[in-house]
Design a protein around this motif. Structure first.
Motif, short mmCIF file in Angstrom:
data_model
loop_
_atom_site.label_atom_id
_atom_site.label_comp_id
_atom_site.label_asym_id
_atom_site.label_seq_id
_atom_site.Cartn_x
_atom_site.Cartn_y
_atom_site.Cartn_z
N CYS A 408 -5.67 -6.55 -2.73
CA CYS A 408 -4.25 -6.14 -3.32
C CYS A 408 -4.48 -4.70 -3.09
N ASP A 409 -5.41 -4.53 -2.15
CA ASP A 409 -5.61 -3.38 -1.89
C ASP A 409 -5.27 -3.42 -0.20
N LEU A 410 -5.66 -4.78 0.07
CA LEU A 410 -5.31 -4.99 1.61
C LEU A 410 -3.47 -4.57 1.78
N PRO A 427 -0.95 1.31 -4.68
CA PRO A 427 -0.21 0.07 -4.48
C PRO A 427 0.82 0.06 -5.04
N ALA A 428 2.06 -0.64 -3.97
CA ALA A 428 3.63 -0.57 -4.46
C ALA A 428 3.94 -1.50 -5.96
N ALA A 429 4.56 -0.82 -6.75
CA ALA A 429 4.66 -1.04 -8.24
C ALA A 429 3.12 -0.51 -9.42
N SER A 430 2.86 0.36 -8.51
CA SER A 430 2.21 0.75 -9.24
C SER A 430 2.54 1.81 -11.11
N THR A 431 1.41 1.87 -11.72
CA THR A 431 2.17 2.48 -13.32
C THR A 431 1.38 3.50 -13.07
N PRO A 432 1.83 3.98 -14.13
CA PRO A 432 0.67 5.73 -14.26
C PRO A 432 -0.49 4.84 -15.06
N VAL A 433 -1.00 3.76 -15.84
CA VAL A 433 -1.88 3.85 -15.95
C VAL A 433 -3.42 3.40 -14.76
#
Ligand code: MN
Length: 590
Positions: A408-410, A427-433
């Motif tokens: 995921c981090d890559l 990462p793309a599509a991350s959220t406020p959390v």
């Protein structure tokens, strides 16, 4: 997954090869040079003139002796493999220690040579490097062993990144010698390489290796495309003449602007041509002529050179990219532009300083190739990333999870968001959390609400590049201080949308530790109430009594207020919607 054991010794011994073939391969190998280490030494000394060749011979002798009688699937003596791996490391410009470890990298795994003996013979540094690329446990096969092996390697690389360089060279040579395997197993190994090792190589900035890995992966996965591109690259009349003309004119333009530097053609590797061809939906391989300008002077000369190039040829709108001002996530820095060159053909131009050029090629390996000249030691920043990866190590309970997080981090795509006046890479599509755990891993658990660009948004909202985000935690919220002495923790459904490793780890750990009572109904009620309180505050409102809330619950058809608050916590009911109706109810009671 068992890439290494396949080329391994055990098989070679168990299946006796026809004697004639064995003899032939032995003879052909020994016949080409009295001293097989000569080429290696020569390559190494060309980059590091004062290197000690003696230790290379000594380690080769040990490796050759230990692997004697073992053969590759191709029939070659096994020692040809570690020698080739060491050669790849030498061409990369790695130091003598790396080369020694590369020569010995399979001895502990595939022969009776032990780490203890290795340590006695070559010291702790070499031992650490060899141990780092040695399989977790040969007795285990399959997914678990694979994940454990990768984790072990990355932990070792965190202490000494040369472990990864050897592993990448090892994989490159194995991939180049997969010819003897079935198409299915070639595809399996190529896919596995693409899964973690290629992205790791990219993130560590070692383009010189990544290009070769990319191409060999393409060769195994898309043999027809590979052949088509190879054919195309080898047969394009006038291509070199055209590039020479472009290079000559670019040099002239730089001279007139008094910018000093070097201009060279910069051919793309096959994989990169293939990617652009597929992405653009082209019928024939798509490849623009490309040159690189390496300026002698400081960073500002890059912009002067850009001016010179744009003065010579008209730039194509929208194709200029400034990776100096905004480096890529692997810290790649350069200016990119596309211009309308001679005969109206499009030409790509890369512009960079000498130091950027070295870094772009060698990434974390730069400091080994140029140990003296680079005082600022480039490559250290990519190591920071690796160290951060290892911060999860303590939190990852099993290797499979570690690997999933690493993948995921890559993942290539990243976004930058703003919070508390700083920028954060996610990462793309991350959220406020995700952001909440990034801001403060310890307090992510307490996240209650978030605003994106000033507007309250669900915690699972996808963030976009450039969003300005504010996170509210329980301690910011209107919760009775006496009640909130202990954080009540995250919600399990967050796992369904978080993207960052940090967030996944923390949430998983929270639930794994079982120090959380889980989410009881009481907690959900409490969280729902807090969320509504916080949402009201955004509208500069507050509630003096629960009466309007109870009325709204009734109007919305909930059996009681508590059930509605649970619905808010579970996001079956949006807090914004509740608050709007609540305000309407209070302001217009009829
Ligand atoms: Mn190997």
């Amino acid at each position: 997954m068992d890439v290494d054991a396949g080329h391994g010794a055990a098989l070679g011994r168990a299946l006796p090869m026809p004697l004639a073939k064995r003899l032939r391969s032995l003879l052909s190998f020994q016949g080409n040079d009295d001293d097989p280490v000569t080429t290696l030494t020569r390559t190494h000394r060309a980059i590091h003139p004062s290197a000690d060749a003696g230790v290379l011979r000594r380690s080769y002798a040990v490796a050759e002796n230990m692997h004697r009688g073992q053969f590759r699937k191709s029939g070659d003596p096994y020692i040809s493999h570690p020698l080739a791996v060491a050669q790849i490391c030498a061409e990369l410009g790695m130091d003598t220690t790396t080369l020694v470890a590369a020569l010995l990298h399979d001895t502990v795994e595939d022969t009776s040579y032990t780490l203890e003996t290795l340590n006695g013979d070559f010291g702790p540094e070499v031992t650490h490097l060899v141990d780092g690329v040695t399989k977790f446990d040969k007795a285990f096969y399959g997914k678990v062993a694979e994940a454990e092996t990768i984790r072990k390697m990355i932990v070792a690389a965190g202490k000494d990144v040369r472990v990864l360089v050897i592993k990448l060279a090892d994989r490159l040579h194995n991939m180049r010698t997969l010819g003897a395997r079935s198409p299915a197993s070639r595809a399996r190994i190529a896919t596995a390489t693409l899964d973690v090792l290629v992205p790791l190589c990219d993130r560590l900035g070692i383009q010189a290796l990544k290009r070769d890995l990319d191409d060999v992966v393409l060769y195994h996965l898309e043999p027809d495309s590979f052949a088509r591109i190879e054919e195309h690259v080898k047969n394009r009349p006038g291509w070199n003449e055209y590039l020479n003309e472009v290079v000559g004119k670019a040099r002239g333009a730089l001279r007139r602007t008094k910018v000093y530097g070097d201009v060279q053609p910069r051919p793309r590797h096959y994989y990169s041509i293939w990617k652009d061809t597929v992405a653009g939906g082209h019928q024939v391989p798509f490849d623009l002529p490309r040159i690189v300008v390496v300026v002698d002077g400081p960073e500002t000369d890059c912009y002067a050179a850009l001016g010179a190039i744009h003065g010579q040829w008209r730039p194509v709108a929208g194709r200029f990219k400034d990776f100096i001002a905004s480096p890529k996530n692997n810290l790649y820095r350069s200016l990119h532009t596309t211009v309308t060159g001679p005969e109206g053909r499009l030409v790509e131009v890369l512009i960079r300083t000498v130091s950027m050029h070295r870094c772009a090629e060698f990434g974390v390996a730069t400091g080994y190739r140029y140990p003296k000249s680079e005082a600022e030691s480039p490559g250290q920043d990519q190591l920071t990333w690796l160290k951060r990866v290892l911060d999860w190590q303590e939190d990852a309970t099993d290797a499979g999870q570690f690997l999933a997080s690493l993948r995921c981090d890559l993942a290539e795509a990243q976004i930058t968001v703003f919070a508390k006046g700083q920028t954060f890479e996610l990462p793309a599509a991350s959220t406020p959390v995700d952001l909440a755990y990034e801001l403060n891993p310890g307090k992510g658990d307490q996240t209650l609400a978030a605003t994106i660009n000033g507007r309250l948004a669900p915690l699972g909202s996808e963030l976009r590049d450039g969003d300005v985000v504010e996170i509210f935690t329980e301690s910011d919220g209107p919760i009775d201080p006496e009640e909130s002495t202990a954080p009540r923790g995250p919600r399990k459904e967050w796992l369904g949308f978080v993207k960052s490793t940090q967030a996944q780890m923390q949430i998983n750990r929270y639930f794994a530790e079982d120090n959380a009572p889980g989410i009881s109904i009481q907690d959900k009620v409490r969280l729902g109430r807090a969320t509504i309180g916080l949402t009201l505050r955004k509208h500069d409102r507050g509630l003096a009594s629960e009466v309007p809330l109870r009325r709204l619950a009734e109007e919305l058809g909930y059996p009681d207020l508590e059930t509605m608050l649970v619905a808010v916590t579970e996001r079956n009911l949006e807090p914004d919607q509740v608050v709007e109706q609540l305000i309407a109810l209070v302001d217009h009671p009829d």
